[in-house]
Write an enzyme that holds these catalytic residues in place. Sequence first.
Site, short mmCIF file in Angstrom:
data_model
loop_
_atom_site.label_atom_id
_atom_site.label_comp_id
_atom_site.label_asym_id
_atom_site.label_seq_id
_atom_site.Cartn_x
_atom_site.Cartn_y
_atom_site.Cartn_z
N LYS A 113 1.32 -1.15 -0.55
CA LYS A 113 -0.06 0.17 -0.06
C LYS A 113 0.99 1.33 0.29
CE LYS A 113 -4.63 1.08 0.40
NZ LYS A 113 -5.65 -0.37 -0.02
P1 NAD Z 1 -13.94 8.11 -1.89
O1 NAD Z 1 -12.84 8.90 -1.54
O2 NAD Z 1 -13.86 7.76 -3.20
O3 NAD Z 1 -14.78 8.36 -0.90
C1 NAD Z 1 -14.18 8.03 0.78
C2 NAD Z 1 -16.20 8.79 0.89
O4 NAD Z 1 -15.80 9.33 2.63
C3 NAD Z 1 -16.31 10.92 0.49
O5 NAD Z 1 -17.86 10.35 0.38
C4 NAD Z 1 -15.72 11.51 1.73
O6 NAD Z 1 -16.23 12.51 2.02
C5 NAD Z 1 -16.13 10.16 2.98
N1 NAD Z 1 -15.61 10.43 4.20
C6 NAD Z 1 -14.38 10.89 4.63
N2 NAD Z 1 -14.58 11.06 5.48
C7 NAD Z 1 -16.21 10.99 6.29
C8 NAD Z 1 -16.19 10.69 8.20
N3 NAD Z 1 -15.63 10.94 8.48
N4 NAD Z 1 -17.70 10.26 7.80
C9 NAD Z 1 -18.05 10.00 6.75
N5 NAD Z 1 -18.04 10.27 5.11
C10 NAD Z 1 -15.91 10.51 5.40
O7 NAD Z 1 -13.01 7.09 -1.72
P2 NAD Z 1 -12.87 4.92 -2.03
O8 NAD Z 1 -12.29 4.42 -3.30
O9 NAD Z 1 -14.61 5.04 -2.53
O10 NAD Z 1 -12.23 4.49 -0.38
C11 NAD Z 1 -13.11 3.99 0.82
C12 NAD Z 1 -12.78 3.08 1.89
O11 NAD Z 1 -12.99 2.16 1.10
C13 NAD Z 1 -11.81 3.22 1.98
O12 NAD Z 1 -11.56 2.52 3.76
C14 NAD Z 1 -10.91 2.65 0.97
O13 NAD Z 1 -9.22 1.78 1.12
C15 NAD Z 1 -11.92 1.75 1.08
N6 NAD Z 1 -11.39 0.67 -0.19
C16 NAD Z 1 -11.29 1.28 -1.72
C17 NAD Z 1 -11.64 0.24 -2.77
C18 NAD Z 1 -11.87 0.80 -3.81
O14 NAD Z 1 -11.56 0.20 -5.49
N7 NAD Z 1 -11.86 2.09 -4.62
C19 NAD Z 1 -11.15 -0.85 -2.55
C20 NAD Z 1 -10.69 -1.03 -1.55
C21 NAD Z 1 -11.19 -0.77 -0.24
#
Ligand code: NAD
Length: 418
Positions: free
Chosen positions: A106
């Site tokens: 990561k």
């Molecule tokens: P993203 O940036 O697209 O979305 C994150 C969202 O969370 C945003 O809408 C942001 O405003 C919101 N957010 C941030 N802090 C917050 C809080 N305190 N309360 C409520 N909302 C809050 O990111 P993503 O890619 O959707 O990733 C989100 C999670 O999923 C992370 O933990 C990431 O590691 C995990 N993840 C993502 C992927 C992927 O393919 N995108 C894969 C596996 C895991």
Amino acid sequence: MTDEVNPFESLQEQIDDAAAFLDAESGVLERLKHPERVLETNLTVEMDDGSIEVFKAYRSQFNGDRGPYKGGIRYHPAVDRAEVKALSGWMVYKCAAVGIPYGGGKGGIRINPREYSAAELERVTRSFAKELRPIIGADRDIPAPDVNTGQREMNWIKDTYETLENTTEPGVITGKAIESGGSAGRVEATGRSVMLVAREAFDHLGKDIEDATVAVQGYGNAGSVAAKLTEDLGANIVAVSDSSGAIYNPDGLDAREAKDFKIDTGTVSGFEGATEELTNEDLLTMDVDLLIPAALENAIDGDLAADVSADVIVEAANGPLTPDADDVLVERDVAVFPDILANAGGVTVSYFEWVQNRQRFSWTEQRVNDELERVITEAFDELVKAFENNDVPNYRTAMYVVAIRRVLQSAEEAGIWP
Ligand code: NAD
């Protein structure tokens, strides 16, 4: 949400919890609790006004026993060494949980991307790609998107790597745009696996997903797609949130319209389909059938867990529950389906993208979605078997038992070098 819990210590506690159900030497297990190496670098980048800024950046290569290191790159002001190490470890066990031939890695840059122009972000990204170049590669370490990164950043990293290496190697990174070697279905893959795990979980627990009430914390890539696809199963998305707050409608929000509103305005707050604005804490403690935390780690700690009223939690985010929260939720009989399975759709379709890149042959979206469904439902079945055959306290520990066993087996088969 708590900042006090060190996510790396949470990872180590999760491994220890599962180790109690595994017959392995303590030295061998100890190795599985630490990264093999961590690159820490300071990116020196010229801003649009000619000034110079320095950004801390990391890449952790946690374990490569099962294949090349694999994992995303995050842009966030809270990125630090402990977070990157934890996220890289979770990738090891995620890839093993769904049986894809990768280790875990990561990366991240400590930056708030909203404060920078696209040209500045491109220079920051290319500077990081230059630092990563000696340690990444299609057979070595394959980054991908994570919070605040997407196709644009992946395309820049691929282009920097290929230019410096004087080659074409699209499999050096995944999550690219289709025309740059990306895969159909990748953007929706994480949310899709969350939906599949929710569907399987409700079936396994004898509950009906149709008309189930759902709250989603974090309405970004993972959360909004999970909401949309769960809504397609007939569930009722009653609350969603982002970093600015939560919105609620007891009769259901339209998941797609809420997403369009967020794309237009930058936030879900103010969405006309909502009847009430709430805080994120209200959302996390709401009385719903299914809660999907899809923001960042440590969203629910032990104290907040005491107030959680959901029956089932499916983790879209990585590490949204602290170990203390897990303990409280076991006591309170809340079924938690862990991140290393639920959000594994992202890395699984990244794997399909890498396979397509190596074959220089593209799959249809239908094929991608069908293969993803097979991988996730088979992994879910393994989870249920491990849960039923071991005296584990929860589904997380059961999934770690499956995953660690697989990593241990490949390490044992490779042997230890002096
Ligand atoms: P993203 O940036 O697209 O979305 C994150 C969202 O969370 C945003 O809408 C942001 O405003 C919101 N957010 C941030 N802090 C917050 C809080 N305190 N309360 C409520 N909302 C809050 O990111 P993503 O890619 O959707 O990733 C989100 C999670 O999923 C992370 O933990 C990431 O590691 C995990 N993840 C993502 C992927 C992927 O393919 N995108 C894969 C596996 C895991």
